[in-house]
Scaffold this motif. Sequence first.
Motif, PDB file in Angstrom:
ATOM      1  N   LEU A 102      -2.940   8.634   4.787  1.00  0.00           N
ATOM      2  CA  LEU A 102      -3.315   8.191   6.123  1.00  0.00           C
ATOM      3  C   LEU A 102      -3.048   6.709   6.303  1.00  0.00           C
ATOM      4  O   LEU A 102      -3.182   5.934   5.360  1.00  0.00           O
ATOM      5  N   ASP A 103      -2.710   6.350   7.540  1.00  0.00           N
ATOM      6  CA  ASP A 103      -2.601   4.939   7.887  1.00  0.00           C
ATOM      7  C   ASP A 103      -3.418   4.718   9.155  1.00  0.00           C
ATOM      8  O   ASP A 103      -3.089   5.255  10.220  1.00  0.00           O
ATOM      9  N   CYS A 104      -4.473   3.960   9.045  1.00  0.00           N
ATOM     10  CA  CYS A 104      -5.393   3.786  10.173  1.00  0.00           C
ATOM     11  C   CYS A 104      -5.061   2.562  11.014  1.00  0.00           C
ATOM     12  O   CYS A 104      -5.798   2.243  11.960  1.00  0.00           O
ATOM     13  N   ILE A 145      -5.833   6.211   1.792  1.00  0.00           N
ATOM     14  CA  ILE A 145      -6.073   5.655   3.127  1.00  0.00           C
ATOM     15  C   ILE A 145      -5.636   4.198   3.207  1.00  0.00           C
ATOM     16  O   ILE A 145      -6.214   3.327   2.544  1.00  0.00           O
ATOM     17  N   GLU A 146      -4.633   3.928   4.028  1.00  0.00           N
ATOM     18  CA  GLU A 146      -4.253   2.548   4.321  1.00  0.00           C
ATOM     19  C   GLU A 146      -5.102   2.070   5.494  1.00  0.00           C
ATOM     20  O   GLU A 146      -5.400   2.813   6.400  1.00  0.00           O
ATOM     21  N   TRP A 147      -5.485   0.826   5.479  1.00  0.00           N
ATOM     22  CA  TRP A 147      -6.379   0.222   6.482  1.00  0.00           C
ATOM     23  C   TRP A 147      -7.705   0.993   6.585  1.00  0.00           C
ATOM     24  O   TRP A 147      -8.152   1.371   7.674  1.00  0.00           O
ATOM     25  N   LYS A 153       0.834  -1.209   0.000  1.00  0.00           N
ATOM     26  CA  LYS A 153       0.000   0.000   0.000  1.00  0.00           C
ATOM     27  C   LYS A 153       0.871   1.263   0.000  1.00  0.00           C
ATOM     28  O   LYS A 153       0.642   2.196  -0.776  1.00  0.00           O
ATOM     29  N   THR A 154       1.860   1.277   0.892  1.00  0.00           N
ATOM     30  CA  THR A 154       2.736   2.456   0.963  1.00  0.00           C
ATOM     31  C   THR A 154       3.574   2.577  -0.309  1.00  0.00           C
ATOM     32  O   THR A 154       3.816   3.685  -0.809  1.00  0.00           O
ATOM     33  N   THR A 155       3.979   1.436  -0.847  1.00  0.00           N
ATOM     34  CA  THR A 155       4.750   1.445  -2.097  1.00  0.00           C
ATOM     35  C   THR A 155       3.929   2.065  -3.229  1.00  0.00           C
ATOM     36  O   THR A 155       4.424   2.904  -3.995  1.00  0.00           O
ATOM     37  N   THR A 181       7.156   8.742   3.464  1.00  0.00           N
ATOM     38  CA  THR A 181       7.383   7.774   4.537  1.00  0.00           C
ATOM     39  C   THR A 181       6.039   7.222   4.995  1.00  0.00           C
ATOM     40  O   THR A 181       5.000   7.855   4.804  1.00  0.00           O
ATOM     41  N   SER A 182       6.081   6.053   5.580  1.00  0.00           N
ATOM     42  CA  SER A 182       4.838   5.427   6.027  1.00  0.00           C
ATOM     43  C   SER A 182       4.245   6.220   7.188  1.00  0.00           C
ATOM     44  O   SER A 182       4.936   6.534   8.148  1.00  0.00           O
ATOM     45  N   PRO A 183       2.959   6.539   7.130  1.00  0.00           N
ATOM     46  CA  PRO A 183       2.343   7.276   8.241  1.00  0.00           C
ATOM     47  C   PRO A 183       1.873   6.385   9.385  1.00  0.00           C
ATOM     48  O   PRO A 183       1.037   6.793  10.187  1.00  0.00           O
TER      49      PRO A 183
END
Length: 140
Positions: free
Chosen positions: A79-81, A108-110, A38-40, A56-58
Amino acid sequence: MKYLTKNEKETMALGKKIAATFAGGEVVALHGDLGAGKTTLAKGIAIGLGIKNKITSPTFVLMNIYQTKNKTVTELVHLDCYRINNYHEMEMIGFNEYAQNPKAVTLIEWPEKIAPLLPKIRREIFIRLRSDQQREIEIK
Ligand SMILES: Nc1ncnc2c1ncn2[C@@H]1O[C@H](COP(=O)(O)OP(=O)(O)OP(=O)(O)O)[C@@H](O)[C@H]1O
Ligand SMILES: [Mg+2]
């Protein structure tokens, strides 16, 4: 639409192509297990929007905001939830305001963690592990 990528580079290249389809105001739910990519994919999207900063990964900060070099999409909200306990935490840090910005793209991740906050009109991307380096990326 389904795509197969063979490595991180190909996933980033797909992200760049996806970025070219944005006009501003998009909210994108990025589904996939830990380490799916997802971040990639977000990094590729950021490059596609002309963001020069390192993405960078949040995971720990929950949200990163980048200004783009793009005229129509001026802001990328990432966002990373994963670490939140309750969707209200994202509400509190201003999710709705950011997601409603017609010049922003919100990734939005997760996303399942903030299901009640997700706008009805959104893009859905599913990343599935096929093998060590192979990923199936489905865009809906
Ligand atoms: N085809 C591929 N596409 C994307 N990443 C790949 C691929 N093949 C291998 N990888 C590796 O998988 C990992 C993906 O990590 P990434 O941080 O993007 O996942 P994530 O979905 O954001 O995970 P998390 O839920 O922990 O945030 C990286 O280490 C990357 O090098
Ligand atoms: Mg991630």
